[in-house]
Design an enzyme around this catalytic site. Structure first.
Site: not given
Ligand code: ADP
Ligand code: ASP
Ligand code: MG
Length: 814
Positions: A508, A611, A613, A682, A796
């Site tokens: 936005r 993520a 790692l 991945k 996460g």
């Protein structure tokens, strides 16, 4: 006897003149003083502007003249009591009338010669010095004013006249030898030729006047009083990191000023250096500050690089041609042509093939140089042995200065690689054989960035500033802001790194603030920002041209991934959490990597796999240290691992998937996870990083999802999954009955990649994997039987943000 010079800012108005009086008063308690002053700050510019307006038939020169008169009258009124003003007021009026008469003449003739320029600009110092002398007298410090034109004899090279030292020294000694006053006031900058016509010593020349006088009378010390507390490691207007240099040698000071350090006018050093007269640079507005001492010995300790300076308005002229090879005399003729026109050469480089000579000069001389050189080589040009002189404009020179550089190899390497990392193109290089300076010609738009980068590179006590531009303010973005905020102080203290979030953009709004966006207020500031446009955002990043810029993409957007190339080509590193680019067509992935290495920056995407790692980093470490990857086996979907760890055939499969989404582990569209597509991306990225040229359609996917679940919207997906509960239960029960767990496994084995659900028995390395964890097993030459294992939370926001953070720090280190 001390010689003190006060510059334009030191005498800009009544208030600053009062400070000058206090400084001189203190000196007089112990010593005699000759005080040389500049025009009131800015007045020389005003005088020359008025003259040039008049010569262009622009009547507004009269407004400028009023301004000049007003400045001086106001200064007198504020400085001297009414009863004693009249003499000075009439002096100002009379001088201003003369200036006006001269300007009227210029206006009528439409002609402004260097001789007239000198006449006009001399009034600045003539008036200021008389006002200041009167102020001294008024303060009870009896002073003698002397017109410097009667002391300093020059040739008639108007605007940059050259001093006749024997005669000047004689006159100065005769004069001061015959006077008994303990305080003299002299106008700086002005002199006269043998016909008594007014000349000037060049802009900034009051410093030079003071040095000429100091050397003639063999003064004990020369003090240059200005508006900064000494000579600094770089121009303080260009870098806030600049700091005072306490000691500097004459040679270094000369080099720094020659290459643009305006604090001292370059010719100033020469006369005092030959007599070893120490020079102090002091601050009128902070007289207690130590300042800089310029003297003959260079201190061995301290930085290898003493200072960095720059000069703008440079053009590079090059004489090229095959006819030049091996024929002596070409360079002699080139320099003769320039010197006949009194064109000052600032920098010279000649290629070792002798095919070209390249010279840096002031832009003002460009056309004159072209004419002179093309005329000198007219025959060779006609015979095509030499090409007409080439001129490149909008250039500047940056220079590193330091006498100790000669005993430290690798300085120029560091200089050029620091600039290269920041996308600064170097047009020409020169290094004096004395190795006191290394200079580079660059585009003017890159000067500020280069000075800052070099300052960070060579002055260890300064902080390296990193400028971040972050796109995406979702879950991961928010966590990243939190982590950055928490670490700012640590990074500054431990890593000497100032992390500045300069730009934030979401779908936005967008905001750019070069001073850095306070992270505690980012939400409000971005909400008040401009309407978002990724192209505009990119344009701003490139235009601002800030050092150590890093672009951070925390979106999943194709549009954002499409801008990486533009940025990398400007040497701006890209940290992508977004998987789109690294998992796009191989050629695109490879091109981006190649561009990053070509332009000396980073394209990093550690969080694309596992993520936070360190999966890609580990893989690269293995490869870079000479290992070879045979096989990779991995569980790479935090979502699928969470789902199969929590699904027990009792709770509905769809509900477990929903829980994973609610807890923030899934992609925005969970089907990307459930279908195995995300895992395919991945393993493909890992395979590519391991050197395999591989595309998505070459990866086998043994999907467990019924086709009915993959159509329509995300809601349709959940309701279709509910209807297929039986299918999921069967899959679970089959594995369970064998004592196995379900794992969605990705493999890469000697060039082939596949993904799919597998039954994993309790002996397997992949069995003990809980929650949303990921695991990657690398089987390599060195890790043959027992693999190298990277394991931990693979999804996460918090851990992903930490992975992005780590990539940012990798991009900084270069
Ligand atoms: P003055 O009017 O006293 O002669 P100048 O404006 O000529 O003063 O020179 C002082 C200015 O030089 C400072 O205000 C600063 O902005 C600029 N400057 C450029 N490079 C340097 C440097 N390396 N160290 C200190 N000042 C510098
Ligand atoms: N007033 C002159 C100038 O502005 C000389 C000086 O200030 O040193 O260039
Ligand atoms: Mg100056």
């Amino acid at each position: 006897m001390k010689v003190l010079k006060f510059g334009g800012t030191s005498v800009a108005n009544a208030e600053s003149i009062s400070k000058v009086v206090a400084i001189v008063k203190e000196v007089l308690q112990k010593d005699k003083a000759i005080v040389v002053v500049s025009a009131l700050g800015g007045v020389t510019d005003l005088l020359l502007n008025a003259a040039s307006l008049a010569s262009a038939a622009d009547e507004t020169y009269k407004d400028t003249l009023h301004q000049i008169e007003h400045r001086h009258l106001e200064t007198v009124k504020q400085l001297i009591p009414v009863a004693q003003q009249s003499h000075l007021l009439s002096l100002v009026k009379k001088s201003c009338n003369e200036i006006e008469d001269i300007c009227n003449g210029i206006f009528l003739l439409r002609e402004l010669t260097p001789r007239t320029k000198d006449r006009i600009s001399s009034y600045g110092e003539l008036i200021s010095s008389q006002i200041i002398a009167a102020k001294f007298n008024h303060e009870g410090m009896s002073s003698t004013w002397k017109d410097a034109r009667e002391l300093i004899l020059t040739n008639s090279l108007f605007t940059a006249a050259e001093v006749d030292y024997p005669e000047t020294n004689q006159r100065i000694n005769d004069y001061f030898g015959s006077q008994i006053s303990s305080l003299f006031i002299l106008p700086g900058f002005i002199a006269s030729d043998k016909n008594g016509v007014t000349t000037t010593l060049g802009r900034g020349g009051s410093d030079f006047t003071a040095a000429i006088v100091a050397s003639a009378i063999k003064a004990g010390v020369l003090e240059i009083w200005t508006d900064v507390s000494g000579m600094m490691t770089a121009d303080p207007r260009l870098t806030s990191n600049a700091r005072i240099i306490p000691h500097i040698s004459y040679q270094e000071a000369m080099e720094l000023s020659h290459f643009g350090a305006k604090v001292i006018y370059p010719p100033t050093i020469q006369p005092v250096m030959s007599l070893g007269i120490p020079v102090w640079i002091k601050n009128t507005f902070a007289p207690a500050d130590e300042g800089t001492l310029i003297e003959s010995v260079s201190t061995r300790n301290g930085n290898i690089v003493r200072g960095i300076s720059s000069i703008n308005n440079i053009v590079l002229i090059s004489l090229e041609g095959s006819g030049m090879i091996g024929i002596p005399g070409f360079s002699k003729r080139l320099f003769e042509a320039l010197s006949n026109e009194k064109i000052n050469v600032i920098l010279i480089t000649q290629s070792s093939s002798e095919h070209s000579i390249c010279v840096g000069i002031d832009a003002a001389w460009a056309q004159k140089a072209k004419h002179a050189v093309d005329t000198a080589f007219v025959n060779e040009i006609a015979l095509q042995k030499v090409e007409p002189l080439k001129i490149e404009t909008e250039l500047s020179i940056v220079a590193l200065v330091g006498e100790n550089m000669k005993s430290h190899p690798g300085i120029s390497g560091r200089m050029f690689s620091a600039m290269g990392r920041n996308g600064v193109n170097i047009r020409a290089i020169a290094q004096g054989s004395s190795e006191k300076n290394i200079s580079a010609v660059i585009a003017t738009k890159d000067v500020k960035k280069s000075i800052n980068v070099l300052h960070e590179e060579f002055f260890e006590t300064t902080y390296k500033q990193v400028n971040l531009f972050i796109v995406g303010t979702g879950n991961v973005g928010k966590k990243l802001f939190g982590q950055l905020q928490q670490q700012l102080e640590f990074l500054q203290r431990q890593m000497k790194l100032v992390v500045n979030v300069v730009g934030i953009c979401n779908s936005r709004k967008m905001l750019i603030d070069e001073n850095g966006i306070q992270l505690s207020q980012w939400e409000k500031r971005v909400a008040d920002g401009d309407h978002a446009s990724i192209q505009q955002f990119i344009h701003e990043i490139i235009e601002r041209n800030l050092r150590n810029s890093i672009f951070v993409d925390i979106t999943a957007s194709d549009q954002v991934a499409a801008v990486y190339e533009q940025l990398l080509k400007k040497s701006i590193s890209v940290v992508a959490c977004n998987k789109v680019a690294a998992s796009s067509a191989y050629n695109n992935y490879k091109r981006l990597k190649d561009i990053a290495s070509e332009f000396n920056c980073h394209f990093l995407f550690e969080t694309n796999v596992g993520a936070g790692l360190p999966v890609i980093a580990t893989l690269n470490d293995l490869l870079n240290s000479g290992d070879r990857i045979h096989r990779i086996q991995a569980v790479l979907s935090g979502t699928l691992n969470f789902v199969f760890n929590n699904y027990d055939g009792k709770r509905k499969f769809a509900d477990v998937v929903k829980q994973a989404q609610d807890e923030g582990y899934t992609e925005p569209d969970p089907r990307l996870d459930l279908s195995g597509t995300d895992v395919m991306r991945k393993i493909m990225i890992l395979a590519r990083e391991a050197g395999e040229k591989i595309e998505m359609d070459e990866i086998r996917n043994n999907s467990f999802m019924p086709a009915s679940c993959m159509k329509g919207t995300v809601e349709d997906f959940y309701s279709a999954m509910s209807k297929e509960e039986e299918h999921f239960r069967k899959i679970f029960e089959k594995a369970n009955s064998e004592g196995c767990k379900l794992k969605f496994v990705a493999s890469f084995n000697e060039g082939k990649a596949s993904v799919g659900l597998q039954h994993i028995d309790p002996q397997h390395d992949l069995y003990h994997l809980y929650g949303k964890d990921n695991v990657v097993l690398f089987y390599t030459d060195r890790y043959k039987e027992q693999p190298m294992v990277v394991k931990g939370a693979g999804a996460g926001a918090e851990v992903t943000a930490s992975g992005v953070f780590a990539d940012i720090l990798r991009a900084v280190k270069i």
